[in-house]
Write a protein that holds these residues in place. Structure first.
Motif, mmCIF file in Angstrom:
data_model
loop_
_atom_site.group_PDB
_atom_site.id
_atom_site.type_symbol
_atom_site.label_atom_id
_atom_site.label_comp_id
_atom_site.label_asym_id
_atom_site.label_seq_id
_atom_site.Cartn_x
_atom_site.Cartn_y
_atom_site.Cartn_z
ATOM 1 N N SER A 33 62.336 68.475 19.456
ATOM 2 C CA SER A 33 61.610 67.219 19.323
ATOM 3 C C SER A 33 61.432 66.570 20.683
ATOM 4 C CB SER A 33 62.373 66.247 18.427
ATOM 5 O OG SER A 33 62.376 66.709 17.115
ATOM 6 N N GLN A 82 48.617 63.320 13.418
ATOM 7 C CA GLN A 82 49.064 62.112 12.718
ATOM 8 C C GLN A 82 48.069 61.706 11.630
ATOM 9 O OE1 GLN A 82 49.934 58.821 15.314
ATOM 10 N NE2 GLN A 82 50.037 57.395 13.624
ATOM 11 N N GLU A 159 53.431 63.534 15.751
ATOM 12 C CA GLU A 159 53.781 62.387 14.902
ATOM 13 C C GLU A 159 53.244 62.551 13.480
ATOM 14 O OE1 GLU A 159 54.239 58.702 16.348
ATOM 15 O OE2 GLU A 159 54.254 59.217 18.476
ATOM 16 N N SER A 162 54.042 59.594 10.862
ATOM 17 C CA SER A 162 53.902 58.172 11.194
ATOM 18 C C SER A 162 52.965 57.415 10.268
ATOM 19 C CB SER A 162 53.409 58.027 12.630
ATOM 20 O OG SER A 162 54.316 58.657 13.486
ATOM 21 N N ARG A 173 59.869 65.139 5.818
ATOM 22 C CA ARG A 173 60.515 65.670 7.014
ATOM 23 C C ARG A 173 61.545 66.722 6.635
ATOM 24 N NH1 ARG A 173 63.913 60.472 8.643
ATOM 25 N NH2 ARG A 173 65.875 61.107 7.750
ATOM 26 N N THR A 191 57.720 62.565 18.259
ATOM 27 C CA THR A 191 57.969 61.373 17.448
ATOM 28 C C THR A 191 58.499 60.235 18.306
ATOM 29 O OG1 THR A 191 59.154 60.514 15.528
ATOM 30 C CG2 THR A 191 60.307 62.132 16.863
ATOM 31 N N ASP A 193 60.340 58.052 16.515
ATOM 32 C CA ASP A 193 61.346 57.602 15.557
ATOM 33 C C ASP A 193 62.629 58.404 15.770
ATOM 34 O OD1 ASP A 193 61.232 56.827 12.057
ATOM 35 O OD2 ASP A 193 62.959 57.432 13.231
ATOM 36 N N GLU A 196 64.204 60.284 12.795
ATOM 37 C CA GLU A 196 63.467 61.505 12.508
ATOM 38 C C GLU A 196 63.911 62.631 13.435
ATOM 39 O OE1 GLU A 196 59.379 59.815 11.196
ATOM 40 O OE2 GLU A 196 59.030 61.334 12.715
#
Lengths: 351, 261
Positions: A33, A82, A159, A162, A173, A191, A193, A196
């Motif tokens: 990630s 996204q 992403e 999102s 996820r 990401t 986040d 995540e």
């Protein structure tokens, strides 16, 4: 040499350098990630791997093959966006089969592969639907199937969660992780986040202002952040100022309380910053928690299973989490309290 | 109450202003046989081999113009949206020029540029003249085509769809043919029907390039016959209205665009 090698990648738009000397080696089947705030360059790196941006310098190799100069449609890379980006004029089956039709596979083979992909994402019945007839979560799963159908060498996820609402984000996820593990496909996931990134990745690259600040497993990133940025961006972090009394033995002083860290603090003199995660702080005294600090409760947030309490300790707000217990109501705001922490859980921030 | 009445009166007056001449023309076109209303004028017109020939010619020209227009406009509008958003106002201005420059000026320019003593003597041969008028008509259709297609492109995420198709291995031709064009088809069709209506009735280009299309035929009829021109006008009118109706029909029945509403 990994399966996907990014070496000395640089990207400038005009005079702004958005990616600076980015190096990464991803093993085959690994899930990596890129985590960072918006504008940190994570998406730019991903788009360079996909071929949508040309690096200012540096090279990208996939499976030993230099792809830096190749156009996006020559790289055999699957990408999920996204905004789903399903082709609105094609059915779900048409979307999933698009890459195979481009590659010129026979019809029967495409149909079989489409069926296989649709059952992989758990939507075997929806082949004849159009994208507008699907929910956001379903559309994104179709987009994943479309990206995977031509058997790409690398899967890029920009992403992908999102735009979805919270519940679907969590379930999808997990599903992405499952599918990735099942297919063993090398994956890069972008990401902002942190939850995540922590939950899904084999390794995380935390990016900040175009630089990879730290690369490591979620466990390493969370528990031993090497820079202040990583420490603050990943998870909630309390910081405390302390005075160094003796750097060699690790004697410091927080407010008026002397604390023995029992480890040397090379190069530290005068003031240092300490960091601690909410979950290592206990309300009241506890066995093994040698450091006890006095404070005043400033906020109490009841979140269900967890109660997040903020305590004002000598001018610093310290967040701590306690589990909800039906027999012990949370403390009142404004009351004084003692908090305790183990000396080894106090992180010393490098900068 | 009185305000409503006033509105109605204005509406009726306006409608009369438009409908009365049409009705008069239609009525006149039915009076070829003395004393009775008949479709005699229509029969005569439709049976006229010259009508069939010029009309067929214009239809073919219109269809070719549409194809040429789509081939020019769709890639251009797509590329401008994708890579050159800065030049969009200029392109839009250029596409509007045919509306403000009279066709007679354009066609005189063509004749000066492409006459038999020029480097590219298009007017020297029948084929060349046809090619010339085709490009002329494509230019004439630009304002309608470009706007329609550009509006269509606005409703889809051009950049992301392009990237998605690219990452799946598609090249530019395939992206245009299988991703972009199908998604702006409704807009292309509405532009196409307008183009069709314009080309069918066009007079100036054809007359000055000396081609026997439907426009010059209508004018010739108007100068030499009494009842048939009215019948022709009604027919031409019907074609235009049918085109308008088809635009609406296609907009309503396109499957995948419903979601965006």
């Amino acid at each position: 040499m990994g399966f996907l090698d990014l070496s000395h990648l640089e990207k400038s738009f005009g005079t702004t350098r958005v990616v600076k000397d980015f190096n990464l080696s991803v093993e085959q089947g690994e899930f990596v990630s890129f985590l960072g705030p918006s504008g940190c360059g994570k998406t730019t790196v991903l788009r360079m791997v996909a071929g949508f941006e040309t690096p200012s310098s540096g090279s990208i190799r996939i499976d030993g093959q230099e792809v830096t100069g190749l156009r996006p449609n020559q790289r055999n890379i699957g990408m999920v966006f996204q905004a789903y980006a399903l082709f609105p004029n094609l059915t779900v089956a048409g979307n999933v089969g698009f890459g195979l039709r481009v590659a010129g596979h026979p019809k029967a083979e495409i149909a079989a592969r489409v069926e296989e992909m649709l059952s992989l994402i758990g939507l075997p019945e929806l082949g004849e639907r159009y994208p507008f007839q699907l929910s956001g979560g379903q559309q994104q799963r179709v987009a994943l199937a479309r990206a995977l159908a031509p058997r790409p060498r690398v899967l890029l996820l920009d992403e992908p969660l999102s735009a979805l609402d919270a519940k679907i984000r969590v379930s999808l996820r997990e599903e992405i992780k499952q599918i990735q593990r099942k297919l063993g496909i090398t994956t890069i996931f972008v990401t902002h986040d942190q939850e995540e990134a922590l939950s899904i990745s084999d390794r995380i690259v935390v990016m900040h202002q175009g630089i990879a600040d730290q690369t490591g497993t979620p466990f390493e990133i969370y528990n031993t952040p090497t820079t202040r940025f990583v420490a603050q961006f990943v998870g909630t972090l309390n910081t405390l100022d302390a005075k160094v009394l003796d750097a060699a033995t690790g004697q410091i002083q927080i407010g008026e309380v002397p604390v023995a860290l029992n480890r040397a603090l090379p190069g530290a003199n005068g003031a240092i910053s300490l960091a601690l995660r909410p979950e290592v702080v206990a309300l009241g005294r506890r066995e093994g928690h040698g450091v006890v600090l006095e404070g005043r409760i400033s906020e109490v947030h009841f979140l269900g299973s967890v109660i997040r309490i903020r305590v004002d300790v000598a001018g610093h707000i310290v967040s701590l989490d306690t589990f909800n217990r039906p027999d012990a109501p949370p403390p009142a705001v404004g009351s004084t309290a003692e908090i305790s922490v183990s000396a080894r859980d106090l992180l010393v921030l490098a900068d | 109450m009185t305000r409503r009445l006033v509105s109605w009166i204005i509406l009726v007056l306006g409608a009369t202003y438009f409908i009365l001449p049409l009705f008069g023309m239609f009525n006149f076109s039915l009076k070829m046989k003395r004393g009775v209303l008949s479709f005699e004028a229509y029969r005569v017109v439709l049976n006229d081999p010259q009508f069939q020939q010029t009309f067929g010619y214009s239809v073919i020209l219109a269809l070719l113009t549409i194809v040429l227009g789509v081939l020019i406009v769709v890639p251009t509008a797509y590329w401008v949206r994708l890579r050159l958003p800065g030049v969009r106002p200029y392109v839009e201005f250029i596409t509007l020029l045919p509306l403000v420059i009279p066709p007679i000026v354009i066609v005189f320019g063509y004749i000066r540029l492409y006459n038999t003593s020029s480097i590219l003597p298009l007017t020297g041969s029948w084929m060349g003249t046809n090619i010339l008028i085709l490009f002329g008509y494509a230019a004439l259709a630009l304002p309608y085509m470009y706007r329609a297609v550009d509006t269509g492109l606005r409703t889809i995420d051009v950049a992301t769809l392009t990237e998605a198709a690219q990452s799946l291995g598609a090249g530019w031709t395939r992206i245009l043919a299988t991703v972009i064009l199908p998604n702006v088809l409704v807009s292309v069709l509405s532009g196409a029907f307008l183009t069709f209506a314009i080309v069918i009735g066009e007079y100036v280009y054809a007359a000055l390039l000396n081609l026997n299309t439907f426009g010059p035929y209508m004018v010739w009829m108007g100068g030499n016959r009494a009842y048939e021109p009215s019948a022709l006008a009604v027919i031409a009118f019907g074609i235009t209205w049918a085109c308008m109706g088809l635009i609406n029909l296609f907009t309503r029945f396109s499957k995948h665009t419903k979601a965006q509403k």
